[in-house]
Structure formats: C-alpha cells, structure tokens
Design a protein around this motif. Structure first.
Motif, PDB file in Angstrom:
ATOM      1  N   ALA A 126       0.825  -1.213   0.000  1.00 20.15           N
ATOM      2  CA  ALA A 126       0.000   0.000   0.000  1.00 20.15           C
ATOM      3  C   ALA A 126       0.856   1.258   0.000  1.00 20.15           C
ATOM      4  O   ALA A 126       0.483   2.268  -0.622  1.00 20.15           O
ATOM      5  N   ARG A 127       1.984   1.228   0.664  1.00 17.46           N
ATOM      6  CA  ARG A 127       2.856   2.418   0.706  1.00 17.46           C
ATOM      7  C   ARG A 127       3.570   2.640  -0.627  1.00 17.46           C
ATOM      8  O   ARG A 127       3.941   3.755  -0.951  1.00 17.46           O
ATOM      9  N   GLU A 128       3.754   1.570  -1.372  1.00 22.85           N
ATOM     10  CA  GLU A 128       4.459   1.699  -2.652  1.00 22.85           C
ATOM     11  C   GLU A 128       3.513   1.879  -3.833  1.00 22.85           C
ATOM     12  O   GLU A 128       3.912   2.398  -4.882  1.00 22.85           O
ATOM     13  N   ALA A 129       2.258   1.433  -3.677  1.00 20.78           N
ATOM     14  CA  ALA A 129       1.308   1.472  -4.797  1.00 20.78           C
ATOM     15  C   ALA A 129       0.839   2.899  -5.070  1.00 20.78           C
ATOM     16  O   ALA A 129       0.882   3.772  -4.196  1.00 20.78           O
ATOM     17  N   ARG A 130       0.345   3.118  -6.283  1.00 22.84           N
ATOM     18  CA  ARG A 130      -0.247   4.398  -6.646  1.00 22.84           C
ATOM     19  C   ARG A 130      -1.767   4.299  -6.513  1.00 22.84           C
ATOM     20  O   ARG A 130      -2.351   3.226  -6.676  1.00 22.84           O
ATOM     21  N   VAL A 131      -2.380   5.412  -6.190  1.00 27.30           N
ATOM     22  CA  VAL A 131      -3.839   5.471  -6.090  1.00 27.30           C
ATOM     23  C   VAL A 131      -4.385   5.735  -7.490  1.00 27.30           C
ATOM     24  O   VAL A 131      -4.153   6.795  -8.072  1.00 27.30           O
ATOM     25  N   VAL A 132      -5.117   4.777  -8.035  1.00 25.89           N
ATOM     26  CA  VAL A 132      -5.576   4.903  -9.425  1.00 25.89           C
ATOM     27  C   VAL A 132      -6.999   5.440  -9.533  1.00 25.89           C
ATOM     28  O   VAL A 132      -7.411   5.906 -10.602  1.00 25.89           O
ATOM     29  N   SER A 133      -7.773   5.366  -8.434  1.00 27.99           N
ATOM     30  CA  SER A 133      -9.120   5.939  -8.462  1.00 27.99           C
ATOM     31  C   SER A 133      -9.610   6.166  -7.044  1.00 27.99           C
ATOM     32  O   SER A 133      -9.150   5.503  -6.100  1.00 27.99           O
ATOM     33  N   LEU A 134     -10.529   7.126  -6.903  1.00 30.62           N
ATOM     34  CA  LEU A 134     -11.156   7.420  -5.614  1.00 30.62           C
ATOM     35  C   LEU A 134     -12.662   7.402  -5.808  1.00 30.62           C
ATOM     36  O   LEU A 134     -13.185   8.079  -6.692  1.00 30.62           O
ATOM     37  N   GLU A 135     -13.363   6.630  -5.000  1.00 32.51           N
ATOM     38  CA  GLU A 135     -14.810   6.497  -5.130  1.00 32.51           C
ATOM     39  C   GLU A 135     -15.492   6.935  -3.841  1.00 32.51           C
ATOM     40  O   GLU A 135     -14.955   6.758  -2.745  1.00 32.51           O
ATOM     41  N   ARG A 136     -16.666   7.477  -3.968  1.00 30.72           N
ATOM     42  CA  ARG A 136     -17.458   7.865  -2.808  1.00 30.72           C
ATOM     43  C   ARG A 136     -18.243   6.667  -2.275  1.00 30.72           C
ATOM     44  O   ARG A 136     -18.617   5.784  -3.017  1.00 30.72           O
ATOM     45  N   GLY A 137     -18.499   6.707  -0.965  1.00 29.30           N
ATOM     46  CA  GLY A 137     -19.345   5.681  -0.365  1.00 29.30           C
ATOM     47  C   GLY A 137     -18.584   4.460   0.109  1.00 29.30           C
ATOM     48  O   GLY A 137     -17.533   4.113  -0.446  1.00 29.30           O
ATOM     49  N   GLY A 138     -19.118   3.842   1.154  1.00 32.19           N
ATOM     50  CA  GLY A 138     -18.554   2.591   1.662  1.00 32.19           C
ATOM     51  C   GLY A 138     -17.514   2.746   2.749  1.00 32.19           C
ATOM     52  O   GLY A 138     -17.083   1.744   3.332  1.00 32.19           O
ATOM     53  N   CYS A 139     -17.118   3.989   3.034  1.00 33.79           N
ATOM     54  CA  CYS A 139     -16.048   4.187   4.021  1.00 33.79           C
ATOM     55  C   CYS A 139     -16.400   5.232   5.075  1.00 33.79           C
ATOM     56  O   CYS A 139     -15.542   5.979   5.543  1.00 33.79           O
ATOM     57  N   GLY A 140     -17.653   5.318   5.415  1.00 31.33           N
ATOM     58  CA  GLY A 140     -18.006   6.234   6.487  1.00 31.33           C
ATOM     59  C   GLY A 140     -18.428   7.604   5.996  1.00 31.33           C
ATOM     60  O   GLY A 140     -19.176   7.724   5.022  1.00 31.33           O
TER      61      GLY A 140
END
Length: 418
Positions: A126-140
């Motif tokens: 997780a520290r090395e990976a890139r964030v490829v998308s951000l989605e709303r919902g499901g996390c509070g």
C-alpha cells in the motif's frame, strides 16, 4: 526299622506339603481385594486385568494435586510430572477455566483475523502502490473515499475532521498490537496527500474536487469484502430506557456463571467481544457500543440494531473498524463518555488470558505510553508528522491500563470466593 523309616519320610513329606499350602495362602492373602472385584469374579465378568488396574491406579495418584513423591523411579531419577487426566468422553470442556479465563479449546475456535505477516505484506504494498481511483461511499463519512490501488487492492482513505482523529486511529491500531489483538483490526498505514506526488498523481483531478487539503495526512485501511453487521450479544443488551444523564441502568454481567446454555458459536463470539470491551475502554472509544448505549434515550431498541464500527468477516471473525474516536479524541471527551465505558468494562469478568497478561505487563512496567511510542515510530514512517500523545494523555493511557488490571484482579477474587 524300614517301616519306621518310611513313616518318617511320610511325616517329613507331610510337613513340606503343609508348608507349601501355608505359603500359598499367605501369598494369595496379601492386601484386601478392591471393592467389587469379588463380585465381578463370581458373576463371570472380568473387571480389568491386574496390570491395567495397577497402571490406572498409579496415574490417578499422579494426577492428585499436592501428592508428595514416594521416591525415585527405577532409573534413579525423579518420576515424570503428573499427566493431566483426560476429560470423560461425551463431556464438553467448560468454556471458562480458573473462573475468569476463556478455555484454550474455545479460543482455538476463534476465526483468524489479519495475521502479522499478511498485515506487513499489505502495508508494504500500500505504501508503494499508486492510487488509481477514488470512489465515494462505503467508508463512512462523506469526506472519506474508497481508493483503488495499482496493485489491485482497495483501501478506505479516511480524512479526519481534524488531525487528532487520524492520529487516534493510527495510535489505536498500534495499541492493539501492544494488547495482542491487532489481528482484529484491518492493516492501517498513514499517507500524505500530495497532488503532485507520484502516489496520488493518477487521481489529481479527483483531488481538486474533494475537501482534502494538499499535504494533509490521511489513513489507509485495508478494504475487507463481504462484511456483515453485528448485533450486541445478550450480556450487553442494556435495559431499554436508560437515561443519558445517568448512563446504562443495568448491564447483564459476562461471567462464568452466565454462560450456561449458550451455543459454541455464541461463546466464540463472546471471546472476541471481551477483547473489544477492554480495547474500547483503554482507548476511550465512544463510537461503537458506547454510542448505542447513549442512543437508548431516543431509541429503546437500539441494542437490537447493528453495532457501530463493528462487522463480521466471511469466516465469522469480528473486525474492529474505524477507531479514530480512540485515545486522543476519546480522552478529550472522557467526562461525557466514561459513564458508559466504565460500566461496559465492569460488565466483563471473563477474558482471554493472553490479553490479561499483556495488561498485567503494561501495569507492571508502568510505561504503556513509552512502549506505544516506540512501536508507533518503528512501524509508521509518518509518525513524526502527526505527533504523539501529550503528557496528560500518556498518563491517562497508563491510568486506564491500571484500571483494567485492577478490574481483572477483582474478577479473579470474586471467582475464587464462589
């Protein structure tokens, strides 16, 4: 003369015959027979061979507590330690041992959580990976996002209303490690949001439309699929109508005497709940069962509904989610929430022995905050950015550990008096 000699020989032979008969009678009469042996022999039933009888009697003597040694064995060495007697066939092992500890057999049935190896592997990725998308919902809350990472995994990205919530979540995660219950929490790492940075570059446009400030520190918690809701077990379904001003009026005690008639599945879940109650008390987390208790003033059936921030994994294990109300934020609001957290802790008098040992050690060394700081700095590269507990908060942590230890001793004394 010859006849007299023969008579003498007959007399001597008779004496020998009498001697042999007497010896045989003495030998067969050594010791009284075990009760029931004569009856078994006369009825034609063989109770057990003499060799087996001797062996079982010897094992029974070994298993008696406090039996002094009768001497050395044939080899000249001390006899082996007592062999615990096997439980009778068809009789289930009691769920509690020593009056306050869950049995080892029951603990062995608790579904596994996130192993240390699994957590370490995911955190590195997780520290090395890139964030490829951000989605709303499901996390509070609405400011949080579900992130898809370049390695194919997903993570809940939490953006706190203030920094102390992210700090509290990170510290709670590592405190769970000190208490030996970290496997119940999804692996968690900190990350700095930088639109120009390599990790966040693929979602630069999405960041512009989010409420996140550039450079803010967020938490990345591993996403777990197919979680289901969890309703509090019976011992914590408090009496309906408890007033918020006085705290819960009554909580059924979780003690050895209250476990009769529960199924194996219910007992396995209670093992995990006992850890959760200890964890939430030490961290002063009010955003789980405590919030349900508080809501009784408006919703008398709230304890029949799902517990906040607690879910069940597909294998049946409990998952302690979203711990950002713990420690920093929770300590600041102790005056409001401790009237719920303390009765919850007092309602538990059965513990995992490993958890009790961790608490006892933190009480003995009186350096819970120092151990937490060392673990936090060792395992979290961004630990220095958010800072640590204040001196007052560090003392509160030790005080709460000490209180749990005192409560466990109270439970032990109470169980011994029964």
């Amino acid at each position: 003369m010859r006849r007299a000699g023969l008579a003498g020989l007959g007399f001597v032979a008779g004496l020998w015959l009498l001697a042999v008969v007497a010896l045989a009678g003495l030998w067969s009469g050594r010791g009284a027979p075990e009760p029931g042996v004569e009856e078994a022999a006369s009825s034609g039933r063989l109770l057990r061979p003499p060799s087996q009888a001797a062996q079982k009697t010897f094992r029974a003597l070994l298993t008696l507590p406090g039996q002094p040694s009768e001497g050395l064995g044939e080899s000249g060495q001390e006899p082996p330690p007592p062999v615990p007697a096997d439980p009778p066939r068809g009789v289930a092992e009691p769920p509690v041992r020593g009056g306050i500890f869950w049995s080892r057999a029951l603990e062995a049935q608790v579904p596994p959580g996130f192993s240390a190896e699994e957590a370490a592997s995911w955190l590195r990725a997780a520290r090395e990976a890139r964030v490829v998308s951000l989605e709303r919902g499901g996390c509070g809350r609405s400011s949080n996002r579900l992130a898809r990472l370049s390695d194919g995994s997903r993570a809940c990205v939490r953006y706190g209303i203030n920094a102390e919530q992210i700090q509290g979540e990170a510290l709670s995660y590592h405190l769970a490690g000190l208490l030996g219950i970290q496997e119940r929490l999804p692996p968690l790492a900190l990350a700095r949001v930088e639109a120009r940075g390599g990790q966040w570059a693929p979602v630069r446009d999405e960041l512009r439309g989010s409420p996140w400030a550039d450079g803010a520190v967020v938490s990345l918690a591993r996403w777990v699929d197919n979680l289901t809701d969890v309703v509090a077990p019976a011992p914590w379904r408090a009496e309906a109508g408890a007033a918020a001003t006085s705290g819960p009026r009554r909580l059924q005690p979780l003690s050895a005497g209250e476990l009769r008639g529960l199924s194996q599945a219910q007992l396995v879940e209670l093992v995990q709940w006992s850890d959760l109650i200890v964890f939430d008390y030490v961290t002063a987390n009010f955003d789980r069962l405590v919030s349900n208790l508080f809501s009784l003033q408006w919703d008398p059936r709230v304890m029949q509904r799902a517990t906040s921030n607690l879910h069940r994994a597909p294998n049946g294990g409990l998952v302690f989610l979203d711990n950002e109300a713990g420690l920093v934020h929770g300590y600041r609001l102790l005056a409001m929430w401790d009237k719920y957290n303390e009765p919850l802790l007092r309602s538990v008098c059965v513990f995992r022995e490993a958890t009790a040992q961790r608490v006892r050690e933190l009480h003995r060394t009186r350096n819970a905050a120092a151990q937490l700081l060392h673990l936090y700095r060792t395992r979290e590269p961004l630990a220095g950015v958010l800072g640590f507990l204040s001196e007052q908060q560090a003392q509160l942590l030790q005080d709460r550990v000490d209180f749990v230890h005192k409560h466990i001793l109270h439970c032990k004394a109470k169980a011994a008096s029964l």
